[in-house]
Scaffold this motif. Structure first.
Motif, short mmCIF file in Angstrom:
data_model
loop_
_atom_site.label_atom_id
_atom_site.label_comp_id
_atom_site.label_asym_id
_atom_site.label_seq_id
_atom_site.Cartn_x
_atom_site.Cartn_y
_atom_site.Cartn_z
N GLU A 1 32.69 26.81 45.85
CA GLU A 1 33.89 26.70 45.02
C GLU A 1 34.14 25.24 44.68
O GLU A 1 33.75 24.37 45.44
CB GLU A 1 35.10 27.29 45.75
CG GLU A 1 34.98 28.73 46.14
CD GLU A 1 34.93 29.70 44.97
OE1 GLU A 1 35.25 29.30 43.83
OE2 GLU A 1 34.55 30.85 45.19
N GLU B 1 38.99 30.83 35.89
CA GLU B 1 39.63 30.46 37.15
C GLU B 1 40.03 28.99 37.06
O GLU B 1 39.18 28.10 37.16
CB GLU B 1 38.68 30.68 38.33
CG GLU B 1 38.36 32.14 38.57
CD GLU B 1 37.51 32.34 39.81
OE1 GLU B 1 37.61 33.43 40.39
OE2 GLU B 1 36.75 31.43 40.18
N THR C 1 44.02 28.27 44.87
CA THR C 1 44.67 29.01 45.95
C THR C 1 44.12 28.52 47.28
O THR C 1 43.02 27.96 47.34
CB THR C 1 44.43 30.53 45.86
OG1 THR C 1 43.03 30.80 45.86
CG2 THR C 1 45.06 31.11 44.63
N ASN D 1 40.14 27.86 46.86
CA ASN D 1 39.36 28.62 45.89
C ASN D 1 39.99 28.42 44.51
O ASN D 1 41.21 28.33 44.40
CB ASN D 1 39.39 30.11 46.26
CG ASN D 1 38.69 30.98 45.24
OD1 ASN D 1 37.59 30.68 44.81
ND2 ASN D 1 39.33 32.05 44.84
N ASP E 1 41.02 30.19 41.17
CA ASP E 1 41.37 31.58 40.90
C ASP E 1 42.07 31.69 39.56
O ASP E 1 42.52 30.69 39.00
CB ASP E 1 42.29 32.10 42.01
CG ASP E 1 42.14 33.59 42.26
OD1 ASP E 1 41.58 34.30 41.40
OD2 ASP E 1 42.60 34.04 43.32
N LYS F 1 46.92 35.75 38.30
CA LYS F 1 46.86 36.70 39.42
C LYS F 1 48.15 36.59 40.22
O LYS F 1 48.62 35.50 40.52
CB LYS F 1 45.66 36.39 40.31
CG LYS F 1 45.40 37.45 41.36
CD LYS F 1 44.17 37.10 42.18
CE LYS F 1 42.92 37.49 41.41
NZ LYS F 1 41.70 37.29 42.22
#
Length: 93
Positions: free
Chosen positions: A57, A64, A68, A76, A78, A82
């Motif tokens: 990552e 993305e 997070t 990560n 993301d 979301k």
């Protein structure tokens, strides 16, 4: 519903993103000591900045752009849209 806190299966937004320039992550804020500071670019942390992306990552696996953090403390990239139950806020006192 009873809230039991951040657990091992959770992830939380931490306020970093590469929305302006892909692969260049900076802190999102209106003001404060870290507002707009780039902390990760060119595949690694910017000199003097902290980064804790997990292995592989950030990978930009389809739009993305927001960062997070898992309960392990690893980060990560993301999807910004979301839904997450938690977010961490840092502020100057």
């Amino acid at each position: 519903y009873s809230h039991h806190g951040f657990t091992s299966s959770d992830a939380a937004w931490i306020g970093g993103a590469d929305l302006e320039i892909e692969g260049q992550f900076q802190w999102i804020a209106d003001s404060g000591s870290l507002a707009g500071d780039v902390f990760y670019k060119n595949g690694g942390p910017v000199h003097g900045q902290y980064s804790n992306f997990r292995a592989g990552e950030p990978n930009n696996n389809g739009e993305e752009d927001c960062v997070t953090m898992y309960s392990s403390g690893q980060w990560n990239d993301d999807n910004c849209y979301k839904r997450r139950q938690f977010f961490f806020v840092e502020y100057d006192v």
